[in-house]
Design an enzyme around this catalytic site. Structure first.
Site, PDB file in Angstrom:
ATOM      1  N   HIS A  43      -1.561   4.868 -11.161  1.00  0.00           N
ATOM      2  CA  HIS A  43      -2.471   4.818  -9.767  1.00  0.00           C
ATOM      3  C   HIS A  43      -2.911   6.212  -9.662  1.00  0.00           C
ATOM      4  CE1 HIS A  43       1.570   6.067  -8.698  1.00  0.00           C
ATOM      5  NE2 HIS A  43       0.780   6.983  -7.893  1.00  0.00           N
ATOM      6  N   HIS A 114      -5.329  12.851  -9.891  1.00  0.00           N
ATOM      7  CA  HIS A 114      -4.864  12.984 -11.126  1.00  0.00           C
ATOM      8  C   HIS A 114      -4.234  11.558 -11.287  1.00  0.00           C
ATOM      9  CE1 HIS A 114      -1.414  14.163  -8.769  1.00  0.00           C
ATOM     10  NE2 HIS A 114      -0.600  13.388  -9.479  1.00  0.00           N
TER      11      HIS A 114
END
Ligand code: 3AM
Length: 167
Positions: A43, A114
């Site tokens: 995620h 990220h």
């Protein structure tokens, strides 16, 4: 009184992209690079909230529900950093500001979008050349609970917040 929950806001990745990332990881990193994050758990964190009481969760959820933002397109094209997406940066910054105002500690570090692929890396490994470009529409963000049981981290979506439709 219910126990506090460990919460964070994040973008869910389409399952096709999760699979592509896992394949890319398998062919580009040594097997012992660390503890690989399970495909379902990949995620993009927008704001980490920490241990949150039920009352604070309600307040944060209500604030998040008031955010108005059109959907945007996200392109993952680098193993080091991602193409800037104004929508993504704006959303993370609004959620982080709300979290800070609600008393959830927010790191002073700038937001570096990220997707964590490994945890508990034992040593630095060379970052492979990216050679991919995965683009997908982002139509919502999600409030997740992070829990740990039987040696496994689980992320449970508690609430979903759809973006405004692009006009
Ligand atoms: O998967 P990433 O790394 O993007 O790093 C944790 C993870 O994000 C982050 O919250 C996400 C769900 O666990 N996280 C955990 N503890 C944190 C902390 N104390 C944290 N982020 C900031 N401060």
């Amino acid at each position: 009184m219910s126990e506090p929950k460990r919460l964070f806001f994040a973008l869910e990745l389409p399952s096709a992209v999760q699979k592509q990332i896992v394949q890319w990881r398998a062919t580009h990193f040594p097997e012992d690079a660390g503890r690989p994050v399970a495909a379902d758990n990949l995620h993009l964190t927008l704001a980490f909230l920490g241990e949150v009481s039920a009352e604070k969760q309600r307040a944060l959820a209500a604030l998040a529900g008031r955010l108005r933002q059109p959907g945007f397109t996200l392109t993952l094209d680098d193993a080091g950093q991602w193409l800037r997406s104004r929508g993504l940066l704006q959303l993370a910054s609004m959620l982080r500001a709300q979290a800070a105002r609600s008393g959830c500690y927010q790191s002073p570090q700038p937001f570096h979008p990220h997707i964590t692929l490994w945890r508990d890396a034992r040593q630095a490994v060379p970052i492979p050349a990216p050679g991919f470009r995965w683009t997908f529409p982002v139509n919502e963000f999600v409030l997740y609970e992070s829990s740990f049981s039987r040696g496994r981290t689980r992320y449970t979506a508690l609430e979903r917040y759809p973006f405004d439709k692009e006009s």
